[in-house]
Design a protein around this motif. Structure first.
Motif, PDB file in Angstrom:
ATOM      1  N   TYR A  22      43.841   3.324 -15.002  1.00 10.56           N
ATOM      2  CA  TYR A  22      42.763   2.798 -14.162  1.00 10.56           C
ATOM      3  C   TYR A  22      42.137   3.987 -13.451  1.00 10.56           C
ATOM      4  O   TYR A  22      42.744   5.048 -13.325  1.00 10.56           O
TER       5      TYR A  22
ATOM      6  N   GLY B  10      37.003  -0.664  -5.672  1.00  6.92           N
ATOM      7  CA  GLY B  10      38.222  -1.144  -6.281  1.00  6.92           C
ATOM      8  C   GLY B  10      38.503  -0.420  -7.578  1.00  6.92           C
ATOM      9  O   GLY B  10      37.585   0.051  -8.251  1.00  6.92           O
ATOM     10  N   PRO B  11      39.759  -0.277  -7.971  1.00  8.74           N
ATOM     11  CA  PRO B  11      40.087   0.372  -9.247  1.00  8.74           C
ATOM     12  C   PRO B  11      39.457  -0.356 -10.428  1.00  8.74           C
ATOM     13  O   PRO B  11      39.259  -1.575 -10.395  1.00  8.74           O
TER      14      PRO B  11
ATOM     15  N   TYR C 247      39.722  -0.879 -14.640  1.00  3.46           N
ATOM     16  CA  TYR C 247      40.556  -0.736 -15.838  1.00  3.46           C
ATOM     17  C   TYR C 247      39.854   0.177 -16.842  1.00  3.46           C
ATOM     18  O   TYR C 247      38.641   0.065 -17.070  1.00  3.46           O
TER      19      TYR C 247
ATOM     20  N   ASP D  81      53.542  -7.222  -9.993  1.00  2.07           N
ATOM     21  CA  ASP D  81      52.269  -6.534  -9.995  1.00  2.07           C
ATOM     22  C   ASP D  81      52.369  -5.205 -10.731  1.00  2.07           C
ATOM     23  O   ASP D  81      53.421  -4.810 -11.214  1.00  2.07           O
ATOM     24  N   MET D  82      51.263  -4.484 -10.741  1.00  2.00           N
ATOM     25  CA  MET D  82      51.254  -3.099 -11.184  1.00  2.00           C
ATOM     26  C   MET D  82      51.409  -2.203  -9.964  1.00  2.00           C
ATOM     27  O   MET D  82      50.792  -2.455  -8.944  1.00  2.00           O
TER      28      MET D  82
ATOM     29  N   TYR E 145      46.255 -10.889  -6.504  1.00  4.01           N
ATOM     30  CA  TYR E 145      47.067  -9.877  -5.826  1.00  4.01           C
ATOM     31  C   TYR E 145      46.312  -9.318  -4.622  1.00  4.01           C
ATOM     32  O   TYR E 145      45.097  -9.216  -4.650  1.00  4.01           O
TER      33      TYR E 145
ATOM     34  N   TYR F 199      46.402  -5.757  -2.279  1.00  2.00           N
ATOM     35  CA  TYR F 199      46.918  -4.407  -2.103  1.00  2.00           C
ATOM     36  C   TYR F 199      46.333  -3.823  -0.822  1.00  2.00           C
ATOM     37  O   TYR F 199      45.230  -4.163  -0.400  1.00  2.00           O
TER      38      TYR F 199
ATOM     39  N   LEU G 238      51.417  -2.950  -2.778  1.00  2.00           N
ATOM     40  CA  LEU G 238      51.298  -4.394  -2.941  1.00  2.00           C
ATOM     41  C   LEU G 238      51.741  -5.124  -1.682  1.00  2.00           C
ATOM     42  O   LEU G 238      52.818  -4.848  -1.149  1.00  2.00           O
TER      43      LEU G 238
ATOM     44  N   TYR H 201      51.446 -11.366  -3.971  1.00  2.00           N
ATOM     45  CA  TYR H 201      50.818 -11.763  -5.213  1.00  2.00           C
ATOM     46  C   TYR H 201      51.143 -13.213  -5.510  1.00  2.00           C
ATOM     47  O   TYR H 201      52.121 -13.758  -4.994  1.00  2.00           O
TER      48      TYR H 201
ATOM     49  N   GLN I 231      51.131 -16.014  -8.862  1.00  2.00           N
ATOM     50  CA  GLN I 231      50.964 -16.231 -10.300  1.00  2.00           C
ATOM     51  C   GLN I 231      50.300 -17.575 -10.596  1.00  2.00           C
ATOM     52  O   GLN I 231      49.645 -17.732 -11.623  1.00  2.00           O
TER      53      GLN I 231
ATOM     54  N   LEU J 236      42.410  -4.364  -0.900  1.00  2.00           N
ATOM     55  CA  LEU J 236      41.872  -4.678  -2.221  1.00  2.00           C
ATOM     56  C   LEU J 236      42.531  -5.926  -2.783  1.00  2.00           C
ATOM     57  O   LEU J 236      43.750  -6.075  -2.731  1.00  2.00           O
TER      58      LEU J 236
ATOM     59  N   TYR K  77      43.834  -5.775 -15.040  1.00  2.00           N
ATOM     60  CA  TYR K  77      43.471  -6.352 -13.758  1.00  2.00           C
ATOM     61  C   TYR K  77      41.989  -6.124 -13.479  1.00  2.00           C
ATOM     62  O   TYR K  77      41.431  -5.103 -13.858  1.00  2.00           O
TER      63      TYR K  77
ATOM     64  N   PHE L 146      39.513  -5.838 -10.147  1.00  2.00           N
ATOM     65  CA  PHE L 146      39.575  -5.648  -8.702  1.00  2.00           C
ATOM     66  C   PHE L 146      38.256  -6.015  -8.035  1.00  2.00           C
ATOM     67  O   PHE L 146      37.184  -5.884  -8.628  1.00  2.00           O
ATOM     68  N   GLY L 147      38.373  -6.438  -6.775  1.00  2.32           N
ATOM     69  CA  GLY L 147      37.197  -6.597  -5.952  1.00  2.32           C
ATOM     70  C   GLY L 147      36.777  -5.255  -5.380  1.00  2.32           C
ATOM     71  O   GLY L 147      37.414  -4.225  -5.638  1.00  2.32           O
TER      72      GLY L 147
END
Lengths: 111, 114
Positions: free
Chosen positions: A36, A43-44, A46, A98-99, B33, B35, B45, B48, B50, B90, B103, B105-106
């Motif tokens: 990433y 935000g990161p 991918y 999570d990652m 999730y 972060y 983290l 989270y 699921q 995030l 993933y 992300f925002g």
């Protein structure tokens, strides 16, 4: 999940290939390698991922060594907009957690 | 276009106040999730989830709370118990087939507590 080691920073000349290394010597057979990147204050994003074969998409190429203990992300023609922090993550596909993002490599592309 | 929306982008609060950060996704992703990122650091983290109505603590859950009443929404409350809440927050989501798509992300919320 296996841990990864990346250099804290790298420079690259605009238009040249940027090769970002990642060591993951404790990787297990069911763990993928993900990349990433995070541009400042965003935000990161991918980029790419792979298991053992080399992978290529419109953004980058991922080269994974035969023993899978290291990998290299290649940006073939770096631009100033590729300046960002790049994260290498190793994670099992069935992992419901999570990652984990470490500190990554700060790549600076210079004109 | 599908994506994740975090609001607000910047948030200022007085010390001792609870504050809730919004995260909404229209990607039909199952997992979401939260972060936290401090200057020059990687992501850590917080929580989270699921599936709807279920969530788990991450590495730094103390002082935070979440809810997942709808698939699309995963708000994060920063409580007064969080000792150092000033940070960049995030939110991310992933589909069930996360290995193929990774993933999303925002754009983050920068919280400053004064």
């Amino acid at each position: 999940d296996a841990k990864t080691t990346q250099p804290p920073s790298m420079d690259c000349a605009e238009g040249r290939a940027a090769n970002l290394p990642c060591n993951h010597s404790t990787i297990s057979g069911n763990e993928y390698v993900y990349w990433y990147r995070q541009i400042h204050s965003q935000g990161p994003q991918y980029i790419i991922h792979g298991l053992k074969n080399n992978e290529t998409n419109e953004m980058a190429s991922l080269i994974i060594t035969e023993d899978r203990k290291s990998s290299t992300l290649i940006l073939p023609h770096a631009t100033l907009r590729d300046t960002a922090v790049y994260y290498c993550i190793v994670r099992a596909y069935y992992n419901n957690n999570d990652m984990r993002f470490g500190a990554g490599t700060r790549l600076t592309v210079k004109p | 276009d599908g994506g994740i929306t975090q609001s607000p982008k910047y948030l200022f609060r007085k010390e001792g106040q609870n504050v809730t950060l919004s995260c909404e996704q229209n990607l039909n992703h199952d997992a979401m999730y939260w972060y936290r990122q401090d200057p020059g650091q990687g992501l850590r983290l917080i929580y989270y989830s699921q599936i709807v109505n279920d969530f788990q603590k991450g590495d730094i859950a103390e002082g935070y709370s979440v809810s997942r009443e709808k698939k699309e929404s995963f708000p994060l409350t920063v409580t007064s118990a969080q000792k150092n809440p000033t940070a960049f927050y995030l939110c991310a989501s992933s589909p069930r087939d996360r290995e193929r798509y990774g993933y999303t992300f925002g754009s983050g919320t920068r919280l400053t507590v004064v």
